[in-house]
Design an enzyme around this catalytic site. Structure first.
Site, PDB file in Angstrom:
ATOM      1  N   GLY A 125       0.809  -1.220   0.000  1.00 25.44           N
ATOM      2  CA  GLY A 125       0.000   0.000   0.000  1.00 25.44           C
ATOM      3  C   GLY A 125       0.843   1.271   0.000  1.00 25.44           C
ATOM      4  O   GLY A 125       0.354   2.350   0.359  1.00 25.44           O
ATOM      5  N   HIS A 134      12.197   1.019   1.174  1.00 23.61           N
ATOM      6  CA  HIS A 134      11.831  -0.369   1.509  1.00 23.61           C
ATOM      7  C   HIS A 134      12.913  -0.998   2.400  1.00 23.61           C
ATOM      8  O   HIS A 134      12.859  -2.194   2.673  1.00 23.61           O
ATOM      9  CB  HIS A 134      11.747  -1.226   0.239  1.00 23.61           C
ATOM     10  CG  HIS A 134      10.541  -0.981  -0.623  1.00 23.61           C
ATOM     11  ND1 HIS A 134       9.279  -0.788  -0.130  1.00 23.61           N
ATOM     12  CD2 HIS A 134      10.417  -0.966  -1.982  1.00 23.61           C
ATOM     13  CE1 HIS A 134       8.432  -0.639  -1.146  1.00 23.61           C
ATOM     14  NE2 HIS A 134       9.091  -0.736  -2.264  1.00 23.61           N
ATOM     15  N   GLY A 176      -7.024  -3.053  -4.720  1.00 24.74           N
ATOM     16  CA  GLY A 176      -7.009  -2.228  -3.513  1.00 24.74           C
ATOM     17  C   GLY A 176      -7.986  -2.704  -2.459  1.00 24.74           C
ATOM     18  O   GLY A 176      -8.637  -1.901  -1.798  1.00 24.74           O
TER      19      GLY A 176
HETATM   20  P1  A3P Z   1      -3.640  -5.017  -4.940  1.00 19.80           P
HETATM   21  O1  A3P Z   1      -2.662  -5.597  -5.919  1.00 19.80           O
HETATM   22  O2  A3P Z   1      -4.041  -5.999  -3.887  1.00 19.80           O
HETATM   23  O3  A3P Z   1      -4.807  -4.382  -5.581  1.00 19.80           O
HETATM   24  P2  A3P Z   1       2.266  -0.680  -3.399  1.00 19.80           P
HETATM   25  O4  A3P Z   1       1.725   0.686  -3.538  1.00 19.80           O
HETATM   26  O5  A3P Z   1       3.019  -0.903  -2.115  1.00 19.80           O
HETATM   27  O6  A3P Z   1       2.998  -1.102  -4.613  1.00 19.80           O
HETATM   28  O7  A3P Z   1       1.007  -1.628  -3.224  1.00 19.80           O
HETATM   29  C1  A3P Z   1       0.090  -1.799  -4.282  1.00 19.80           C
HETATM   30  C2  A3P Z   1      -1.198  -2.300  -3.697  1.00 19.80           C
HETATM   31  O8  A3P Z   1      -1.894  -1.199  -3.087  1.00 19.80           O
HETATM   32  C3  A3P Z   1      -2.122  -2.837  -4.785  1.00 19.80           C
HETATM   33  O9  A3P Z   1      -2.888  -3.843  -4.151  1.00 19.80           O
HETATM   34  C4  A3P Z   1      -2.928  -1.599  -5.120  1.00 19.80           C
HETATM   35  O10 A3P Z   1      -4.116  -1.869  -5.792  1.00 19.80           O
HETATM   36  C5  A3P Z   1      -3.149  -1.019  -3.733  1.00 19.80           C
HETATM   37  N1  A3P Z   1      -3.487   0.409  -3.768  1.00 19.80           N
HETATM   38  C6  A3P Z   1      -2.983   1.366  -4.589  1.00 19.80           C
HETATM   39  N2  A3P Z   1      -3.544   2.547  -4.330  1.00 19.80           N
HETATM   40  C7  A3P Z   1      -4.441   2.354  -3.347  1.00 19.80           C
HETATM   41  C8  A3P Z   1      -5.363   3.215  -2.667  1.00 19.80           C
HETATM   42  N3  A3P Z   1      -5.478   4.504  -2.972  1.00 19.80           N
HETATM   43  N4  A3P Z   1      -6.123   2.670  -1.698  1.00 19.80           N
HETATM   44  C9  A3P Z   1      -6.013   1.367  -1.373  1.00 19.80           C
HETATM   45  N5  A3P Z   1      -5.183   0.510  -1.988  1.00 19.80           N
HETATM   46  C10 A3P Z   1      -4.394   0.983  -2.960  1.00 19.80           C
END
Ligand code: A3P
Length: 307
Positions: A54, A119, A275
């Protein structure tokens, strides 16, 4: 460099084991330069995550929170940058971007509070980060959703000729700890311990809690960063405004996130998939889910942490 253990990585390049965590060759240089040269300031805010927990969402939230007076009300400086920039362009990763592009990027002249992401595991943070009074916001996500999200993401980054990663193999690797900046559980535990020992320095947040009660958690975040919402801001609905701006539906629907690319080549839309909490049930068999749970129970035993 000492010779490093290596494994086949998720996107087809090699991952190296460095200081107990896995990093790709392209980013090892950034990790080393950042560890050597980054000078923290007491007013810095660092967002720390494992990949796919996230980060994009919290980058947007932190940017909107710390810059809220600039882009709302009568003193507004025009269109909000989140409407035409991907959050990764506004909140750069230290070791994946700034210190990859240059050995010693000029960060000293940035106005406070500087906002960066990383990270890096806790034990591998540049020493000045731990010595200074800068704040660390750690976001973690349950391992099953993290792993499924990582599988989708790395499939998008793999060269076409290599085909998709096998889900089974990816999960096995994740459980063995072989994933970018993994082992996942060690990463989470490092920051969980640091937040128990130094709660004024490290805030430990969970993606699931953010989804369940974003309002309370955003207020908590503002309090931790010593910029709590004023009564007037609360009355004017500032918390909801930030949450709406940074919501999955809003960010993923913006043109910049539908068609843009990061300088490193990834498509912005790759950072927005579903998400949601619990999407893993659509991908993992009961056996595999139980295997991940078992690894987690063993790793987290005695820590008081449940994921
Ligand atoms: P999913 O693949 O489960 O949908 P990161 O940003 O660390 O790369 O993580 C990506 C994950 O966060 C993805 O999960 C993505 O869809 C989700 N994500 C991105 N933007 C978001 C938002 N505004 N609210 C909630 N989840 C979000």
């Amino acid at each position: 460099l000492p010779s490093l253990s290596s494994e086949q990585g998720w996107v087809g390049t090699t991952l190296h084991l460095y200081q107990g965590f896995w990093v790709g060759p392209r980013h090892l240089k950034g990790v080393l330069a950042c560890q050597r040269h980054f000078r923290a300031q007491d007013t810095d805010v660092l967002l720390v995550t494992t990949p796919k927990s996230g980060t994009t969402w919290l980058k947007a939230i932190l940017f909107a929170l710390l810059n809220r007076t600039k882009y709302s009300g009568s003193g507004s400086q025009g269109q909000h940058p989140l409407l035409n920039h991907n959050p990764h362009d506004l909140v750069p990763f230290l070791e994946l971007k700034l210190y990859v592009e240059q050995d010693t990027p000029d960060l000293a002249s940035l106005p406070p509070p500087r906002l960066f992401a990383t990270h890096l595991p806790y034990q591998s943070l540049p020493q000045p980060v731990r010595d200074s009074k800068c704040k660390l916001v750690y976001l973690c996500r349950n391992p099953k959703d993290t792993c499924v999200s990582l599988w989708h993401f790395t499939n998008k980054l793999r060269p076409k000729e290599r085909g998709e990663n096998s889900l089974q193999e990816s999960l096995d690797r994740f459980c063995r700890g072989v994933s970018l900046f993994g082992p996942y559980w060690d990463h989470v535990l490092g920051y969980h311990k640091a937040s128990s020992e130094t709660p004024e320095k490290v805030l430990f947040l969970k993606y699931e809690d953010m989804k369940e009660d974003p309002y309370a958690n955003l207020r908590r975040l503002a309090g931790f960063l010593e910029c709590p919402f004023s009564q007037e801001e609360l009355r004017e609905g500032m918390v909801d405004e930030i949450l709406r701006l940074c919501s999955f539906d809003n960010l993923s629907g913006l043109e910049v996130n539908k068609s843009g690319k990061l300088a490193s080549g990834e498509e912005n839309k790759a950072f927005f998939r579903r998400g949601e909490v619990g999407d893993w049930v659509n991908y993992l068999s009961v056996d595999i889910a139980e295997k991940i749970d078992r690894v987690g129970e063993k790793k987290l035993h005695g820590s008081g942490l449940k994921l």
